[in-house]
Design a protein around this motif. Structure first.
Motif, PDB file in Angstrom:
ATOM      1  N   ALA A 161      13.011  -0.941   1.966  1.00  0.00           N
ATOM      2  CA  ALA A 161      13.068  -1.595   0.848  1.00  0.00           C
ATOM      3  C   ALA A 161      12.148  -0.811  -0.003  1.00  0.00           C
ATOM      4  O   ALA A 161      12.553  -0.556  -1.357  1.00  0.00           O
ATOM      5  CB  ALA A 161      13.122  -3.084   0.997  1.00  0.00           C
ATOM      6  N   THR A 162      11.034  -0.560   0.320  1.00  0.00           N
ATOM      7  CA  THR A 162      10.105  -0.192  -0.165  1.00  0.00           C
ATOM      8  C   THR A 162      10.184   1.337  -0.612  1.00  0.00           C
ATOM      9  O   THR A 162       9.911   1.834  -1.813  1.00  0.00           O
ATOM     10  CB  THR A 162       8.711  -0.150   0.736  1.00  0.00           C
ATOM     11  OG1 THR A 162       8.169  -1.267   1.065  1.00  0.00           O
ATOM     12  CG2 THR A 162       7.543   0.560  -0.571  1.00  0.00           C
ATOM     13  N   VAL A 163      10.864   2.286   0.257  1.00  0.00           N
ATOM     14  CA  VAL A 163      11.181   3.540  -0.499  1.00  0.00           C
ATOM     15  C   VAL A 163      12.414   3.574  -1.238  1.00  0.00           C
ATOM     16  O   VAL A 163      12.395   4.236  -2.385  1.00  0.00           O
ATOM     17  CB  VAL A 163      11.629   4.243   0.827  1.00  0.00           C
ATOM     18  CG1 VAL A 163      12.433   5.687   0.467  1.00  0.00           C
ATOM     19  CG2 VAL A 163      10.471   4.469   1.858  1.00  0.00           C
ATOM     20  N   ALA A 164      13.280   2.394  -1.125  1.00  0.00           N
ATOM     21  CA  ALA A 164      14.301   2.426  -2.182  1.00  0.00           C
ATOM     22  C   ALA A 164      14.092   1.907  -3.681  1.00  0.00           C
ATOM     23  O   ALA A 164      14.564   2.337  -4.359  1.00  0.00           O
ATOM     24  CB  ALA A 164      15.560   1.503  -1.514  1.00  0.00           C
ATOM     25  N   ALA A 165      12.882   0.976  -3.321  1.00  0.00           N
ATOM     26  CA  ALA A 165      12.447   0.302  -4.684  1.00  0.00           C
ATOM     27  C   ALA A 165      11.637   1.748  -5.500  1.00  0.00           C
ATOM     28  O   ALA A 165      11.858   1.516  -6.927  1.00  0.00           O
ATOM     29  CB  ALA A 165      11.271  -0.529  -4.417  1.00  0.00           C
ATOM     30  N   ALA A 166      11.367   2.630  -5.028  1.00  0.00           N
ATOM     31  CA  ALA A 166      10.906   3.653  -5.601  1.00  0.00           C
ATOM     32  C   ALA A 166      11.718   4.811  -6.019  1.00  0.00           C
ATOM     33  O   ALA A 166      11.367   5.761  -6.385  1.00  0.00           O
ATOM     34  CB  ALA A 166       9.636   4.606  -4.714  1.00  0.00           C
ATOM     35  N   GLY A 167      12.984   4.203  -5.978  1.00  0.00           N
ATOM     36  CA  GLY A 167      14.232   5.385  -6.368  1.00  0.00           C
ATOM     37  C   GLY A 167      14.558   6.423  -5.449  1.00  0.00           C
ATOM     38  O   GLY A 167      15.281   7.309  -5.726  1.00  0.00           O
ATOM     39  N   GLY A 178       0.853  -1.120   0.126  1.00  0.00           N
ATOM     40  CA  GLY A 178      -0.070   0.085   0.228  1.00  0.00           C
ATOM     41  C   GLY A 178       0.700   1.337   0.103  1.00  0.00           C
ATOM     42  O   GLY A 178       0.692   2.222  -0.619  1.00  0.00           O
ATOM     43  N   ILE A 179       1.939   1.286   0.742  1.00  0.00           N
ATOM     44  CA  ILE A 179       2.792   2.357   0.974  1.00  0.00           C
ATOM     45  C   ILE A 179       3.659   2.491  -0.721  1.00  0.00           C
ATOM     46  O   ILE A 179       3.691   3.574  -1.144  1.00  0.00           O
ATOM     47  CB  ILE A 179       3.944   2.181   1.870  1.00  0.00           C
ATOM     48  CG1 ILE A 179       3.457   2.315   3.336  1.00  0.00           C
ATOM     49  CG2 ILE A 179       5.177   3.075   1.760  1.00  0.00           C
ATOM     50  CD1 ILE A 179       4.422   2.091   4.287  1.00  0.00           C
ATOM     51  N   ALA A 180       3.913   1.445  -1.174  1.00  0.00           N
ATOM     52  CA  ALA A 180       4.432   1.374  -2.483  1.00  0.00           C
ATOM     53  C   ALA A 180       3.369   2.145  -3.457  1.00  0.00           C
ATOM     54  O   ALA A 180       3.939   2.804  -4.474  1.00  0.00           O
ATOM     55  CB  ALA A 180       5.018   0.104  -2.879  1.00  0.00           C
ATOM     56  N   ALA A 181       2.424   1.561  -3.240  1.00  0.00           N
ATOM     57  CA  ALA A 181       1.174   2.152  -4.430  1.00  0.00           C
ATOM     58  C   ALA A 181       1.073   3.662  -4.057  1.00  0.00           C
ATOM     59  O   ALA A 181       0.834   4.467  -5.093  1.00  0.00           O
ATOM     60  CB  ALA A 181      -0.204   1.525  -4.209  1.00  0.00           C
ATOM     61  N   ALA A 182       0.938   4.266  -2.704  1.00  0.00           N
ATOM     62  CA  ALA A 182       1.065   5.629  -2.404  1.00  0.00           C
ATOM     63  C   ALA A 182       2.164   6.485  -3.011  1.00  0.00           C
ATOM     64  O   ALA A 182       1.757   7.365  -3.490  1.00  0.00           O
ATOM     65  CB  ALA A 182       0.910   5.741  -0.870  1.00  0.00           C
ATOM     66  N   LEU A 183       3.470   5.783  -3.015  1.00  0.00           N
ATOM     67  CA  LEU A 183       4.538   6.442  -3.479  1.00  0.00           C
ATOM     68  C   LEU A 183       4.419   6.600  -5.104  1.00  0.00           C
ATOM     69  O   LEU A 183       4.586   7.560  -5.819  1.00  0.00           O
ATOM     70  CB  LEU A 183       5.746   5.843  -3.245  1.00  0.00           C
ATOM     71  CG  LEU A 183       6.239   5.939  -1.973  1.00  0.00           C
ATOM     72  CD1 LEU A 183       7.395   4.847  -1.405  1.00  0.00           C
ATOM     73  CD2 LEU A 183       6.596   7.136  -1.247  1.00  0.00           C
ATOM     74  N   ALA A 184       3.727   5.779  -5.558  1.00  0.00           N
ATOM     75  CA  ALA A 184       3.731   5.810  -6.997  1.00  0.00           C
ATOM     76  C   ALA A 184       2.511   6.734  -7.432  1.00  0.00           C
ATOM     77  O   ALA A 184       2.670   7.419  -8.460  1.00  0.00           O
ATOM     78  CB  ALA A 184       3.257   4.157  -7.626  1.00  0.00           C
ATOM     79  N   ALA A 185       1.346   6.754  -6.751  1.00  0.00           N
ATOM     80  CA  ALA A 185       0.585   7.585  -7.138  1.00  0.00           C
ATOM     81  C   ALA A 185       1.062   9.098  -6.956  1.00  0.00           C
ATOM     82  O   ALA A 185       0.544  10.113  -7.434  1.00  0.00           O
ATOM     83  CB  ALA A 185      -0.917   7.417  -6.064  1.00  0.00           C
ATOM     84  N   LEU A 186       1.660   9.471  -5.792  1.00  0.00           N
ATOM     85  CA  LEU A 186       2.389  10.881  -5.471  1.00  0.00           C
ATOM     86  C   LEU A 186       3.229  11.099  -6.664  1.00  0.00           C
ATOM     87  O   LEU A 186       3.000  12.276  -7.137  1.00  0.00           O
ATOM     88  CB  LEU A 186       3.224  10.626  -4.315  1.00  0.00           C
ATOM     89  CG  LEU A 186       3.533  11.936  -3.487  1.00  0.00           C
ATOM     90  CD1 LEU A 186       1.927  12.455  -3.178  1.00  0.00           C
ATOM     91  CD2 LEU A 186       4.197  11.649  -2.135  1.00  0.00           C
ATOM     92  N   GLN A 187       3.902  10.215  -7.257  1.00  0.00           N
ATOM     93  CA  GLN A 187       4.726  10.504  -8.533  1.00  0.00           C
ATOM     94  C   GLN A 187       4.204  10.916  -9.455  1.00  0.00           C
ATOM     95  O   GLN A 187       4.052  11.997 -10.237  1.00  0.00           O
ATOM     96  CB  GLN A 187       5.738   9.170  -8.713  1.00  0.00           C
ATOM     97  CG  GLN A 187       6.514   9.608 -10.190  1.00  0.00           C
ATOM     98  CD  GLN A 187       7.528  10.546  -9.776  1.00  0.00           C
ATOM     99  OE1 GLN A 187       7.414  11.567 -10.390  1.00  0.00           O
ATOM    100  NE2 GLN A 187       8.627  10.384  -9.040  1.00  0.00           N
ATOM    101  N   ALA A 188       2.826  10.146  -9.734  1.00  0.00           N
ATOM    102  CA  ALA A 188       1.882  10.264 -10.809  1.00  0.00           C
ATOM    103  C   ALA A 188       1.012  11.924 -10.665  1.00  0.00           C
ATOM    104  O   ALA A 188       0.794  12.576 -11.744  1.00  0.00           O
ATOM    105  CB  ALA A 188       0.771   9.379 -10.949  1.00  0.00           C
ATOM    106  N   ALA A 189       0.865  12.357  -9.457  1.00  0.00           N
ATOM    107  CA  ALA A 189       0.052  13.171  -9.249  1.00  0.00           C
ATOM    108  C   ALA A 189       1.133  14.805  -9.370  1.00  0.00           C
ATOM    109  O   ALA A 189       0.502  15.685  -9.830  1.00  0.00           O
ATOM    110  CB  ALA A 189      -0.414  13.433  -7.694  1.00  0.00           C
TER     111      ALA A 189
END
Length: 514
Positions: free
Chosen positions: A214-220, A37-48
């Motif tokens: 790891a989740t934060v790192a995976a988001a770059g 869910g955190i990974a999805a939130a980071l992706a949504a933030l990048q899209a927004a």
């Protein structure tokens, strides 16, 4: 720029903050494993709001992982409690008063050994090394993987706990050891309980912290990761591994800090309505008022730092029972988009009532046009009555108290609360919890007993304030930004030597690399 994330029972909120400006905000459903869910939130933030991951200076997360583990009695390590207090403290052994299911969940074992101090610092009995050696042997033979050490009046004198840790460390090389003077306050049983809870969460804390990193790192994102604490300040991941109990109330605390930031009000009541619960607390100087009594966590009495918050089972996902009328405390939680009427489900929730009343635009409003207007009005009135009653319980004065409503479910709070007054609903109120995490400061606290001689009060207060400031700086605060935010003095007339309990809290802005 910073990213703030708050994981709730229903939604995971994320915000991108640049200085004092909210650049983007997202809200998505919390997942069962939380980290996806955190990974999805980071992706949504990048899209927004597209941004370079290298521009992120820090990621701040408020998580429900650890409090949920205790409440549900899962993922807890086999834990032993070693109490240093003989020949006193025999009457109530460790884990007295615990729910049986939690004693079983931690496979609780306890050992009573000599040691401890009186409140004036005098030794009750010398520590006996042979007792600790026998306890260590039994701990190893029974597969215990975490140990909680508590000594009588260790907040006054921690020598026994520190000496015990030195003895036990080499004997238990693969067992984590928690010391009570680093976790709880005065009150042996409550402090001991808090330490046992903390010890039992050690292994889970290691896995969760690694997973979040790891989740934060995976988001770059290559930036420091921090977790929110109960008092509205931040701690780094390494600190969180050792003190997971410090995150238990991070959800409501983040919301309260976010409410102060968004509204500009530093002394007010905050009503945080989520998908499952409504949390109500008071802000004092911009920080949550702390509870002065013990706090029950999963039925266990504890006394570590926690905000004074009252919670009721009322939120956007709360089920509405019509005959007789009852709202919650059961909730569809993160299944709102599958089970509520406006999303094609068959469960009447507070969200459905809000859509039918025209105060929310979510899902398909046509699916709730058949709700009786009288039922909608009755539910809204009952919600206002319940929230107004809780606000009235948390405020400490009769005069009008400013109220700030935040959270995704705050649309349920009326413009005027019965017996309370007008309600402030600031911009970005739906993600105030994530904003509170993003703008959180770093704190330092001193809480101990002092013998205050004639003419020494001001000197001791100054020393306590300086120590609190030094602790905040050591925790990562910008030295020039640290301020004293709270001072409490409690004279203890029943003790000799003008004994006084002094508590000082300091807080400052987090020092981050440019």
């Amino acid at each position: 720029m910073r990213i703030g994330i708050d994981v709730g029972g229903t939604n995971t909120d994320a915000v991108l903050v640049d200085g004092t400006m909210v650049v983007a905000e997202t809200k998505s459903a919390t997942t069962e494993d939380v980290t996806s869910g955190i990974a999805a939130a980071l992706a949504a933030l990048q899209a927004a709001a597209p941004h370079r991951p290298s521009s992120i200076q820090g990621v701040m997360i408020g998580t429900t992982h650890f409090i949920n583990a205790i409440v549900q009695g899962r993922d807890l390590a086999p834990t032993a409690a070693i109490r240093l207090g003989l020949p006193a403290t025999r009457a109530l052994p460790p884990m007295s008063g615990w729910p049986a299911r939690l004693v079983q969940a931690v496979r609780g074992r306890s050992y009573l050994c000599h040691g401890g101090h009186e409140i004036d610092g005098r030794t009750i009995a010398p520590l006996r090394r042979e007792e600790l050696v026998r306890a260590a042997e039994d701990i190893l033979s029974n597969g215990v993987r975490a140990v909680a050490v508590s000594s009588v009046y260790s907040p006054v004198n921690a020598e026994c706990e520190l000496e015990a840790a030195e003895i036990l460390g080499p004997l238990l090389p693969h067992v984590s050891i928690s010391l009570s003077h680093r976790i709880g306050r005065m009150g042996l049983l409550e402090r001991e309980n808090a330490t046992i809870v903390n010890a039992s969460l050690g292994e889970l804390a290691g896995r969760i912290c690694a997973g979040l990193a790891a989740t934060v790192a995976a988001a770059g994102i290559d930036a420091p990761l921090f977790l929110s604490q109960n008092d509205g300040t931040l701690m780094d991941v390494e600190h969180a591994r050792h003190f997971p109990v410090a995150t238990f109330a991070s959800g409501p605390t983040n919301s309260m800090r976010g409410a102060a930031f968004l509204s500009g009000l530093h002394d007010c009541a905050v009503v945080d309505v989520g998908g499952t619960t409504t949390d109500v607390g008071m802000l004092r100087n911009g920080f949550p008022r702390e509870a002065s009594t013990e706090i029950s966590v999963g039925g266990i009495r504890t006394n570590f730092r926690m905000p004074d918050v009252l919670s009721i089972g009322l939120g956007g996902g709360s089920r509405v029972h019509s005959d007789p009328l009852r709202i919650g405390p059961d909730s569809v939680g993160y299944r709102l988009t599958q089970e509520s009427l406006v999303f094609g489900g068959d469960t009447l929730t507070c969200t459905d009532v809000a859509v039918a009343a025209g105060i929310a635009d979510i899902g398909d409003a046509g699916l709730v046009r058949g709700l009786a207007p009288a039922l909608v009005a009755a539910v809204r009135a009952r919600i206002a009555e319940q929230i107004g009653s809780v606000v009235d319980r948390v405020r400490t004065a009769d005069e009008a108290t400013p109220v700030v409503a935040v959270g995704g479910g705050s649309i349920l709070v009326p413009e005027v609360l019965p017996g309370v007054g007008l309600v402030h609903r600031p911009a970005h109120h739906a993600t105030a919890n994530a904003i509170g995490a993003a703008i959180a400061q770093v704190g330092g606290e001193v809480d101990r007993m002092y013998s205050v001689g004639p003419g020494q009060r001001h000197r001791l207060l100054d020393e306590a304030k300086q120590e609190a400031v030094d602790k905040a700086v050591a925790a990562g605060a910008e030295p020039n930004s640290v301020q004293i935010v709270d001072v409490d003095e409690v004279p203890l007339a029943y003790l000799p030597g003008n004994a006084t309990r002094i508590r000082v809290k300091a807080a400052g802005d987090l020092a981050l690399a440019p």
